[in-house]
Design a protein around this motif. Structure first.
Motif, PDB file in Angstrom:
ATOM      1  N   LEU A 117     -24.372  28.659   7.298  1.00  0.00           N
ATOM      2  CA  LEU A 117     -25.688  28.772   6.670  1.00  0.00           C
ATOM      3  C   LEU A 117     -26.761  28.788   7.748  1.00  0.00           C
ATOM      4  CD1 LEU A 117     -27.609  28.666   4.193  1.00  0.00           C
ATOM      5  CD2 LEU A 117     -27.397  26.167   4.302  1.00  0.00           C
ATOM      6  N   PHE A 118     -27.521  29.871   7.805  1.00  0.00           N
ATOM      7  CA  PHE A 118     -28.639  29.975   8.733  1.00  0.00           C
ATOM      8  C   PHE A 118     -29.909  29.580   7.994  1.00  0.00           C
ATOM      9  CE2 PHE A 118     -25.524  32.528  10.801  1.00  0.00           C
ATOM     10  CZ  PHE A 118     -25.824  32.491  12.160  1.00  0.00           C
ATOM     11  N   SER A 119     -30.230  28.307   8.020  1.00  0.00           N
ATOM     12  CA  SER A 119     -31.441  27.794   7.394  1.00  0.00           C
ATOM     13  C   SER A 119     -31.580  26.320   7.729  1.00  0.00           C
ATOM     14  CB  SER A 119     -31.391  27.950   5.870  1.00  0.00           C
ATOM     15  OG  SER A 119     -32.603  27.510   5.292  1.00  0.00           O
ATOM     16  N   GLY A 120     -32.809  25.857   7.751  1.00  0.00           N
ATOM     17  CA  GLY A 120     -33.060  24.434   7.938  1.00  0.00           C
ATOM     18  C   GLY A 120     -33.669  23.808   6.695  1.00  0.00           C
ATOM     19  N   LEU A 127     -26.326  22.023  -2.086  1.00  0.00           N
ATOM     20  CA  LEU A 127     -25.393  23.149  -2.006  1.00  0.00           C
ATOM     21  C   LEU A 127     -24.289  22.846  -0.998  1.00  0.00           C
ATOM     22  CD1 LEU A 127     -24.490  26.100  -2.556  1.00  0.00           C
ATOM     23  CD2 LEU A 127     -26.096  26.772  -0.737  1.00  0.00           C
ATOM     24  N   VAL A 128     -24.668  22.363   0.179  1.00  0.00           N
ATOM     25  CA  VAL A 128     -23.683  22.032   1.209  1.00  0.00           C
ATOM     26  C   VAL A 128     -22.721  20.966   0.690  1.00  0.00           C
ATOM     27  CG1 VAL A 128     -23.386  21.022   3.516  1.00  0.00           C
ATOM     28  CG2 VAL A 128     -25.149  22.764   3.141  1.00  0.00           C
ATOM     29  N   ALA A 129     -23.248  19.942   0.032  1.00  0.00           N
ATOM     30  CA  ALA A 129     -22.388  18.883  -0.516  1.00  0.00           C
ATOM     31  C   ALA A 129     -21.418  19.441  -1.558  1.00  0.00           C
ATOM     32  CB  ALA A 129     -23.249  17.777  -1.127  1.00  0.00           C
ATOM     33  N   VAL A 141     -26.971  26.392  10.927  1.00  0.00           N
ATOM     34  CA  VAL A 141     -27.604  26.855  12.156  1.00  0.00           C
ATOM     35  C   VAL A 141     -29.118  26.782  11.971  1.00  0.00           C
ATOM     36  CG1 VAL A 141     -27.845  28.743  13.818  1.00  0.00           C
ATOM     37  CG2 VAL A 141     -25.682  28.449  12.577  1.00  0.00           C
ATOM     38  N   SER A 142     -29.777  26.003  12.818  1.00  0.00           N
ATOM     39  CA  SER A 142     -31.226  25.871  12.834  1.00  0.00           C
ATOM     40  C   SER A 142     -31.586  25.287  14.196  1.00  0.00           C
ATOM     41  CB  SER A 142     -31.712  24.995  11.678  1.00  0.00           C
ATOM     42  OG  SER A 142     -33.122  25.028  11.588  1.00  0.00           O
ATOM     43  N   THR A 143     -32.649  24.495  14.283  1.00  0.00           N
ATOM     44  CA  THR A 143     -32.959  23.886  15.577  1.00  0.00           C
ATOM     45  C   THR A 143     -33.588  22.507  15.430  1.00  0.00           C
ATOM     46  OG1 THR A 143     -33.901  24.250  17.768  1.00  0.00           O
ATOM     47  CG2 THR A 143     -35.278  24.877  15.909  1.00  0.00           C
ATOM     48  N   ASP A 153     -33.908  16.680   7.917  1.00  0.00           N
ATOM     49  CA  ASP A 153     -32.987  15.644   8.350  1.00  0.00           C
ATOM     50  C   ASP A 153     -31.828  15.457   7.371  1.00  0.00           C
ATOM     51  OD1 ASP A 153     -32.303  13.510  10.264  1.00  0.00           O
ATOM     52  OD2 ASP A 153     -32.708  12.188   8.547  1.00  0.00           O
ATOM     53  N   ASP A 154     -32.100  15.514   6.065  1.00  0.00           N
ATOM     54  CA  ASP A 154     -31.015  15.312   5.102  1.00  0.00           C
ATOM     55  C   ASP A 154     -30.000  16.451   5.114  1.00  0.00           C
ATOM     56  OD1 ASP A 154     -32.991  16.905   3.977  1.00  0.00           O
ATOM     57  OD2 ASP A 154     -32.735  16.114   1.959  1.00  0.00           O
ATOM     58  N   LEU A 155     -30.433  17.670   5.405  1.00  0.00           N
ATOM     59  CA  LEU A 155     -29.498  18.787   5.545  1.00  0.00           C
ATOM     60  C   LEU A 155     -28.654  18.604   6.806  1.00  0.00           C
ATOM     61  CD1 LEU A 155     -28.385  21.554   4.666  1.00  0.00           C
ATOM     62  CD2 LEU A 155     -30.277  22.596   5.951  1.00  0.00           C
ATOM     63  N   ARG A 156     -29.283  18.205   7.868  1.00  0.00           N
ATOM     64  CA  ARG A 156     -28.577  17.974   9.138  1.00  0.00           C
ATOM     65  C   ARG A 156     -27.523  16.879   8.986  1.00  0.00           C
ATOM     66  NH1 ARG A 156     -25.641  17.298  12.503  1.00  0.00           N
ATOM     67  NH2 ARG A 156     -25.935  16.785  14.678  1.00  0.00           N
ATOM     68  N   ARG A 157     -27.846  15.828   8.262  1.00  0.00           N
ATOM     69  CA  ARG A 157     -26.897  14.720   8.065  1.00  0.00           C
ATOM     70  C   ARG A 157     -25.749  15.117   7.136  1.00  0.00           C
ATOM     71  NH1 ARG A 157     -28.970   9.525   9.500  1.00  0.00           N
ATOM     72  NH2 ARG A 157     -31.096   9.692  10.260  1.00  0.00           N
ATOM     73  N   GLN A 158     -25.994  16.032   6.207  1.00  0.00           N
ATOM     74  CA  GLN A 158     -24.957  16.438   5.249  1.00  0.00           C
ATOM     75  C   GLN A 158     -23.884  17.306   5.899  1.00  0.00           C
ATOM     76  OE1 GLN A 158     -24.708  15.488   1.873  1.00  0.00           O
ATOM     77  NE2 GLN A 158     -22.679  16.358   2.193  1.00  0.00           N
ATOM     78  N   THR A 159     -24.289  18.147   6.839  1.00  0.00           N
ATOM     79  CA  THR A 159     -23.323  19.058   7.443  1.00  0.00           C
ATOM     80  C   THR A 159     -22.495  18.342   8.510  1.00  0.00           C
ATOM     81  OG1 THR A 159     -23.052  21.238   8.429  1.00  0.00           O
ATOM     82  CG2 THR A 159     -24.880  19.952   9.229  1.00  0.00           C
TER      83      THR A 159
END
Length: 197
Positions: A117-120, A127-129, A141-143, A153-159
């Motif tokens: 997934l290319f998004s932050g 969706l990731v969960a 993929v983001s930065t 932050d919550d997306l980063r922690r989920q992946t």
């Protein structure tokens, strides 16, 4: 970054989010190199690019990119952007593709081993969960290198696996100065050109 040569991978690209992230990092994405990067690492099944388009525009700067992607290995999903005037009277354009992207991920996940997934956008955490609950690997993929970071932050922690776009610059990027010159949109005639003043 861990990819396996026999795993079935699909790329889901939030176009406006990826564009903003790359621009903040100071480079353009070379979409041909992007496909090549993932084809070297796994069985790339699909690459889907999502973006909203302004209808009725004589010239859209994104149109050449959309056409190129469509003919060069990407599936492009678009919808018309909505124009509105905010409370201060300024014209705004809104074009959110989150639902289209999420539906495609859920529908295709049964045929995939790994989703990239290319998004932050933090809206994608659920969706990731959900996809992880189906036993699929997910890479986002983001930065994190910008201030503020371009990933929630919550997306980063989920992946489980996160790739910083800044780390891919040499593999998939090009300097904006390398951009080919494209024809400029014809100048718009103003009201004064037609008015008898």
């Amino acid at each position: 970054m861990h990819f396996y040569p026999d795993e079935r991978v699909a790329l889901f690209i939030d176009g406006s989010n990826l564009y903003a992230t790359a621009k903040t990092l100071g480079f353009d994405i070379d979409y041909k190199r992007l496909l090549g990067f993932f084809r070297k690492r796994a069985r790339l099944i699909r690459a889907i690019y999502y973006t909203a388009l302004i209808e009725d525009a004589e010239y859209s700067p994104i149109k050449p990119l959309i056409d190129w992607l469509d003919y060069n290995g990407y599936r492009v999903v678009t919808k018309p952007a909505k124009e509105y005037t905010d409370a201060t009277g300024r014209r705004k354009v809104k074009g959110n593709m989150d639902i289209e992207l999420a539906i495609d991920v859920m529908q295709l996940s049964a045929e995939l081993d790994h989703i990239v997934l290319f998004s932050g956008d933090g809206d994608f955490r659920s969706l990731v969960a959900a996809v992880q609950a189906r036993g699929r690997r997910v890479t986002v993929v983001s930065t994190l290198t910008t201030r503020p970071p371009m990933i929630a932050d919550d997306l980063r922690r989920q992946t489980v696996q996160f790739i910083d776009l800044a780390d891919l610059r040499d593999e998939i990027g090009r300097d904006p100065s390398e951009r080919r010159e494209r024809p400029m949109a014809p100048p718009r005639e103003s009201f004064e050109d037609f008015a008898d003043i």
